[in-house]
Design a protein around this motif. Structure first.
Motif, mmCIF file in Angstrom:
data_model
loop_
_atom_site.group_PDB
_atom_site.id
_atom_site.type_symbol
_atom_site.label_atom_id
_atom_site.label_comp_id
_atom_site.label_asym_id
_atom_site.label_seq_id
_atom_site.Cartn_x
_atom_site.Cartn_y
_atom_site.Cartn_z
ATOM 1 N N LEU A 41 0.856 -1.190 0.000
ATOM 2 C CA LEU A 41 0.000 0.000 0.000
ATOM 3 C C LEU A 41 0.891 1.238 0.000
ATOM 4 O O LEU A 41 1.853 1.305 0.771
ATOM 5 N N TYR A 42 0.591 2.207 -0.871
ATOM 6 C CA TYR A 42 1.352 3.468 -0.872
ATOM 7 C C TYR A 42 0.502 4.594 -1.440
ATOM 8 O O TYR A 42 -0.500 4.357 -2.108
ATOM 9 N N LYS A 43 0.930 5.815 -1.158
ATOM 10 C CA LYS A 43 0.228 7.002 -1.654
ATOM 11 C C LYS A 43 0.951 7.519 -2.890
ATOM 12 O O LYS A 43 2.166 7.631 -2.908
ATOM 13 N N GLU A 44 0.177 7.832 -3.929
ATOM 14 C CA GLU A 44 0.734 8.408 -5.154
ATOM 15 C C GLU A 44 1.126 9.859 -4.892
ATOM 16 O O GLU A 44 0.651 10.481 -3.945
ATOM 17 N N SER A 45 1.987 10.382 -5.750
ATOM 18 C CA SER A 45 2.408 11.780 -5.619
ATOM 19 C C SER A 45 2.196 12.498 -6.942
ATOM 20 O O SER A 45 1.768 11.897 -7.929
ATOM 21 N N GLU A 46 2.528 13.779 -6.971
ATOM 22 C CA GLU A 46 2.360 14.526 -8.221
ATOM 23 C C GLU A 46 3.283 14.009 -9.313
ATOM 24 O O GLU A 46 3.026 14.221 -10.499
ATOM 25 N N VAL A 47 4.358 13.280 -8.950
ATOM 26 C CA VAL A 47 5.273 12.702 -9.941
ATOM 27 C C VAL A 47 4.505 11.759 -10.876
ATOM 28 O O VAL A 47 4.709 11.752 -12.086
ATOM 29 N N SER A 48 3.591 10.965 -10.309
ATOM 30 C CA SER A 48 2.833 10.007 -11.116
ATOM 31 C C SER A 48 1.598 10.643 -11.753
ATOM 32 O O SER A 48 0.916 10.011 -12.553
ATOM 33 N N GLY A 49 1.294 11.877 -11.355
ATOM 34 C CA GLY A 49 0.113 12.550 -11.873
ATOM 35 C C GLY A 49 -1.167 12.110 -11.178
ATOM 36 O O GLY A 49 -2.258 12.405 -11.644
ATOM 37 N N MET A 50 -1.026 11.379 -10.067
ATOM 38 C CA MET A 50 -2.199 10.858 -9.369
ATOM 39 C C MET A 50 -2.189 11.254 -7.891
ATOM 40 O O MET A 50 -2.604 10.474 -7.034
ATOM 41 N N GLU A 51 -1.713 12.446 -7.608
ATOM 42 C CA GLU A 51 -1.687 12.916 -6.223
ATOM 43 C C GLU A 51 -3.093 12.830 -5.631
ATOM 44 O O GLU A 51 -4.072 13.126 -6.302
ATOM 45 N N GLY A 52 -3.196 12.377 -4.378
ATOM 46 C CA GLY A 52 -4.496 12.204 -3.749
ATOM 47 C C GLY A 52 -5.077 10.817 -3.961
ATOM 48 O O GLY A 52 -6.228 10.557 -3.624
ATOM 49 N N THR A 53 -4.282 9.914 -4.531
ATOM 50 C CA THR A 53 -4.718 8.547 -4.793
ATOM 51 C C THR A 53 -3.890 7.581 -3.954
ATOM 52 O O THR A 53 -2.679 7.740 -3.838
ATOM 53 N N THR A 54 -4.544 6.576 -3.378
ATOM 54 C CA THR A 54 -3.848 5.509 -2.660
ATOM 55 C C THR A 54 -3.854 4.279 -3.551
ATOM 56 O O THR A 54 -4.893 3.886 -4.092
ATOM 57 N N THR A 55 -2.669 3.671 -3.715
ATOM 58 C CA THR A 55 -2.525 2.490 -4.557
ATOM 59 C C THR A 55 -2.282 1.267 -3.684
ATOM 60 O O THR A 55 -1.457 1.296 -2.783
ATOM 61 N N THR A 56 -3.008 0.195 -3.991
ATOM 62 C CA THR A 56 -2.814 -1.090 -3.332
ATOM 63 C C THR A 56 -2.414 -2.102 -4.397
ATOM 64 O O THR A 56 -3.108 -2.245 -5.410
ATOM 65 N N VAL A 57 -1.290 -2.789 -4.172
ATOM 66 C CA VAL A 57 -0.839 -3.853 -5.059
ATOM 67 C C VAL A 57 -1.121 -5.163 -4.334
ATOM 68 O O VAL A 57 -0.610 -5.398 -3.245
ATOM 69 N N LYS A 58 -1.957 -5.993 -4.942
ATOM 70 C CA LYS A 58 -2.320 -7.284 -4.342
ATOM 71 C C LYS A 58 -1.617 -8.395 -5.114
ATOM 72 O O LYS A 58 -1.762 -8.487 -6.340
ATOM 73 N N ILE A 59 -0.858 -9.224 -4.397
ATOM 74 C CA ILE A 59 -0.151 -10.346 -5.008
ATOM 75 C C ILE A 59 -0.852 -11.617 -4.555
ATOM 76 O O ILE A 59 -0.932 -11.907 -3.362
ATOM 77 N N GLU A 60 -1.368 -12.348 -5.533
ATOM 78 C CA GLU A 60 -2.170 -13.534 -5.254
ATOM 79 C C GLU A 60 -1.703 -14.639 -6.198
ATOM 80 O O GLU A 60 -2.193 -14.757 -7.315
ATOM 81 N N GLY A 61 -0.697 -15.389 -5.767
ATOM 82 C CA GLY A 61 -0.126 -16.426 -6.626
ATOM 83 C C GLY A 61 0.531 -15.810 -7.843
ATOM 84 O O GLY A 61 1.413 -14.966 -7.721
ATOM 85 N N ASP A 62 0.061 -16.202 -9.047
ATOM 86 C CA ASP A 62 0.648 -15.675 -10.288
ATOM 87 C C ASP A 62 -0.141 -14.497 -10.848
ATOM 88 O O ASP A 62 0.014 -14.133 -12.010
ATOM 89 N N GLN A 63 -0.990 -13.904 -10.022
ATOM 90 C CA GLN A 63 -1.780 -12.750 -10.448
ATOM 91 C C GLN A 63 -1.480 -11.546 -9.575
ATOM 92 O O GLN A 63 -1.372 -11.661 -8.359
ATOM 93 N N VAL A 64 -1.327 -10.385 -10.208
ATOM 94 C CA VAL A 64 -1.111 -9.126 -9.496
ATOM 95 C C VAL A 64 -2.261 -8.190 -9.863
ATOM 96 O O VAL A 64 -2.611 -8.053 -11.033
ATOM 97 N N THR A 65 -2.849 -7.578 -8.850
ATOM 98 C CA THR A 65 -3.939 -6.622 -9.050
ATOM 99 C C THR A 65 -3.507 -5.280 -8.483
ATOM 100 O O THR A 65 -2.956 -5.224 -7.387
ATOM 101 N N ILE A 66 -3.728 -4.209 -9.242
ATOM 102 C CA ILE A 66 -3.417 -2.860 -8.771
ATOM 103 C C ILE A 66 -4.734 -2.107 -8.643
ATOM 104 O O ILE A 66 -5.468 -1.942 -9.619
ATOM 105 N N ILE A 67 -5.017 -1.679 -7.403
ATOM 106 C CA ILE A 67 -6.261 -0.973 -7.107
ATOM 107 C C ILE A 67 -5.911 0.454 -6.705
ATOM 108 O O ILE A 67 -5.103 0.666 -5.795
ATOM 109 N N ARG A 68 -6.493 1.421 -7.395
ATOM 110 C CA ARG A 68 -6.260 2.837 -7.074
ATOM 111 C C ARG A 68 -7.575 3.476 -6.659
ATOM 112 O O ARG A 68 -8.579 3.332 -7.359
#
Length: 141
Positions: A41-68
């Motif tokens: 879990l991390y917070k985006e910044s203006e560098v990514s152009g998504m300031e104010g967004t929290t990103t969650t990376v879920k690792i589930e076996g051979d699948q990765v999900t990115i939720i913003r």
């Protein structure tokens, strides 16, 4: 139990007729396990152009999900050899995005915590604007 981690995130996007665009972000995040999955879990910044967004990376076996969630909302699923469709909500309107995943690679340390994630995929927005993308996340414990 949540662990504080440092994340080095490097995204590369290449369209057919343009030079590759590279975005790099160093940030603090959290790593935790829940229901046989691992989460970063991390917070985006203006560098990514998504300031104010929290990103969650879920690792589930051979699948990765990115939720913003926040100023940008998306739910992107990466599984090798699969094509997934997602709605991508932006402040300017919603877009239909397709992700064709070429490769998902997750490396772990001795404690079975992820230390590196590599995603290689093609992305289309509203059936056009195709690009080749890579995303590399290094996790420093």
């Amino acid at each position: 139990m949540k662990k504080k981690v440092w994340l080095s995130i490097k995204g590369k996007q290449q369209t057919q007729d343009q030079e590759a665009e590279i975005i790099e972000l160093l940030t603090e995040g959290e790593l935790y396990n829940k229901d046989k999955s691992q989460y970063i879990l991390y917070k985006e910044s203006e560098v990514s152009g998504m300031e104010g967004t929290t990103t969650t990376v879920k690792i589930e076996g051979d699948q990765v999900t990115i939720i913003r969630l926040g100023t940008t909302n998306s739910h992107l699923v990466f599984k090798k050899g699969k094509k997934k469709y997602n709605r991508y909500e932006t402040p300017y309107g919603d877009l239909l995005m397709s992700i064709s995943t070429k490769n998902v690679d997750v490396e772990y340390n001795e404690e079975k915590d992820p230390i590196a994630i590599h995603l290689d995929y093609n992305m289309e927005i509203d059936g056009a604007h195709g690009s080749r993308n890579t995303l590399d996340i290094q996790v420093k414990h």
